[in-house]
Design an enzyme around this catalytic site. Structure first.
Site, PDB file in Angstrom:
ATOM      1  N   CYS A  20      22.065  14.774  29.466  1.00  0.00           N
ATOM      2  CA  CYS A  20      21.288  13.663  28.892  1.00  0.00           C
ATOM      3  C   CYS A  20      19.916  14.236  28.558  1.00  0.00           C
ATOM      4  O   CYS A  20      19.836  15.084  27.674  1.00  0.00           O
ATOM      5  CB  CYS A  20      21.264  12.435  29.794  1.00  0.00           C
ATOM      6  SG  CYS A  20      21.122  12.686  31.566  1.00  0.00           S
ATOM      7  N   SER A  21      18.880  13.823  29.226  1.00  0.00           N
ATOM      8  CA  SER A  21      17.587  14.476  29.009  1.00  0.00           C
ATOM      9  C   SER A  21      16.747  14.338  30.268  1.00  0.00           C
ATOM     10  O   SER A  21      15.565  14.017  30.206  1.00  0.00           O
ATOM     11  CB  SER A  21      16.855  13.869  27.808  1.00  0.00           C
ATOM     12  OG  SER A  21      17.560  14.127  26.607  1.00  0.00           O
ATOM     13  N   CYS A  22      17.353  14.600  31.436  1.00  0.00           N
ATOM     14  CA  CYS A  22      16.640  14.466  32.713  1.00  0.00           C
ATOM     15  C   CYS A  22      15.412  15.368  32.721  1.00  0.00           C
ATOM     16  O   CYS A  22      15.463  16.502  32.224  1.00  0.00           O
ATOM     17  CB  CYS A  22      17.563  14.825  33.864  1.00  0.00           C
ATOM     18  SG  CYS A  22      18.943  13.670  34.035  1.00  0.00           S
ATOM     19  N   CYS A  62      18.322  19.666  30.377  1.00  0.00           N
ATOM     20  CA  CYS A  62      19.372  18.779  30.871  1.00  0.00           C
ATOM     21  C   CYS A  62      20.383  18.694  29.742  1.00  0.00           C
ATOM     22  O   CYS A  62      20.133  18.051  28.718  1.00  0.00           O
ATOM     23  CB  CYS A  62      18.831  17.393  31.210  1.00  0.00           C
ATOM     24  SG  CYS A  62      20.152  16.184  31.532  1.00  0.00           S
TER      25      CYS A  62
END
Lengths: 221, 198
Positions: free
Chosen positions: B106-108, B103
């Site tokens: 963000c950090s999905c 991601c």
């Protein structure tokens, strides 16, 4: 919004960190507390996950990077809670100083200013009546746009041409939902881009799929 | 962050404690709900869930087809679902195709099957570089892929979450589903490693 959070393809970050075996979920106690506070504070502020992500994107470089991923949760929660006037600006720092033995005056609790947002349903998936505008196998172009607010169209894909690999279910559009301007659900398309289209003729050969909302895409004449 | 322009930054641990106090003393956040969330992701929801999905797919061809056709529904068959898992798409790594997930914004990450993301996944170097030079990045992380393997990077820019079904390693033909589960690693299900035979 063109900020530090939109990292795809950017330079200057150095080497990756190889995976570590048995890394704890939360390496320090505060990280778990910050994670839980972030999640539980979203309904307190009357916000949604898109607005929370947009808060993260608006953090400055120090607040975004210096305390890592859970520092981002903490700092995003602070921004959200001060913008919705659940907390006064500086309330966290004042309390933190008092916790370590200083004697500082804490700001008065403000009158909350929640946005009056209510979701149409739980979660982000929605059904829409219209048929998808694009089909699997179709060539599409990601719009070359740089909206001032929240978007999930990464900069590195803008203006580039790819092929729809999968048509995904319709989702709430983050670009409007993050600003409490409506859900505007749209189909999402997993669009496959060739590496040389994105990065030039000298790129390693590979493909990237990016999950793009319908309004991010245009037909190719 | 400083409010008064001074150079000192209060530690995130102290500021988190302050935030928790401010919200719990007004009854806005329930400390027990915080504990339940933390326990959920420290002990109950992690890559073991994904490993069970993968081992089932390796040993049950009909399940494998359902998983690749509708990941969310097939994963729900094993009892897994919830936040960050509304729409999970499963892609298969083979001898000729290698998927790897990121991601960049963000950090999905697919929480119901993998738990919360590891530090390397959240690192700016990974987020920035895996969509630009994945072969170099994978090599840096310890995975050398033959030159003729096609790499497909999956950037999780919507609420779609991606799970990699790793290739079943040679030499495991005689193992049962239960014996396969502990071989399946988080890193293989994100696509930065392969599953190794025991």
């Amino acid at each position: 919004m063109d900020r530090i959070a939109d990292m795809g393809g950017t330079r200057g970050w150095g080497l990756t960190h190889p995976p570590r075996i048995d890394e704890p979920v939360f390496e320090e106690r505060w990280q778990g507390r910050a994670f839980a506070l972030g999640i539980l504070a979203i309904p307190v502020a009357g916000w949604n996950v898109d607005a929370f992500r947009h808060a993260t994107e608006r953090l400055d470089r120090t607040a975004y990077l210096d305390d890592g991923y859970y520092g981002r949760w903490l700092n995003s929660a602070e921004l959200m809670l001060t913008e919705s006037a659940i907390l006064a600006p500086d309330a966290i720092d004042a309390r933190a100083r008092n916790l370590r033995g200083e004697h500082v005056e804490e700001p008065p609790t403000p009158e909350p200013a929640r946005p009056g947002y209510a979701p149409a349903a739980e979660g982000s998936l929605r059904t829409v009546d219209a048929a998808p505008a694009f089909a699997a196998g179709e060539r599409v172009r990601a719009r070359d746009m740089s909206p001032p607010g929240h978007t999930r169209l990464p900069a590195y894909a803008r203006g580039h041409t790819g092929v729809v690999e999968l048509v995904q279910p319709a989702e709430v559009l983050p670009d409007t939902n993050a600003h409490f301007l409506g859900e505007n659900p749209q189909y999402v398309y997993s669009v496959r881009f060739d590496s040389r289209e994105l990065w030039g003729a000298g790129a390693e050969p590979f493909a990237v799929t990016v999950d793009l909302f319908e309004s991010y895409l245009e037909k190719i004449a | 962050m400083t409010s008064d322009g001074s150079a000192e930054r209060l530690s995130p641990a102290l500021r988190t404690e302050a935030l928790e106090q401010l919200l719990t003393e007004r009854g806005l956040v329930d400390p027990d709900a915080m504990d339940r969330l933390i326990t959920r992701y420290e002990t109950n929801v992690g890559p073991l869930n994904g490993a069970k999905v993968v081992a089932r797919a390796w040993t049950d061809p009909a399940y494998r087809r359902r998983l690749l056709d509708d990941g969310t529904a097939a994963i729900a068959e094993l009892g897994f679902g919830g936040p960050q898992g509304e729409c999970i798409v499963v892609v298969e790594n083979t001898a000729t195709t290698h998927n790897v997930v990121v991601c960049t914004l963000c950090s999905c990450y697919p929480w119901p099957v993998l738990g919360l993301p590891p530090s390397w996944y959240k690192d700016p170097a990974y987020r920035a570089r895996i969509v630009r030079e994945p072969r170099t990045v994978l090599s840096e992380m310890g995975l050398e892929l033959p030159g003729d393997v096609q790499i497909i990077v999956r950037d999780s820019t919507s609420e779609v979450r991606w799970l990699v079904l790793p290739e079943r390693p040679a030499g495991t033909e005689g193992l049962t589903e239960e014996q396969l589960v502990p071989l399946v690693t988080r890193d293989a299900m994100v696509g930065v490693a392969k599953v190794e035979a025991p």
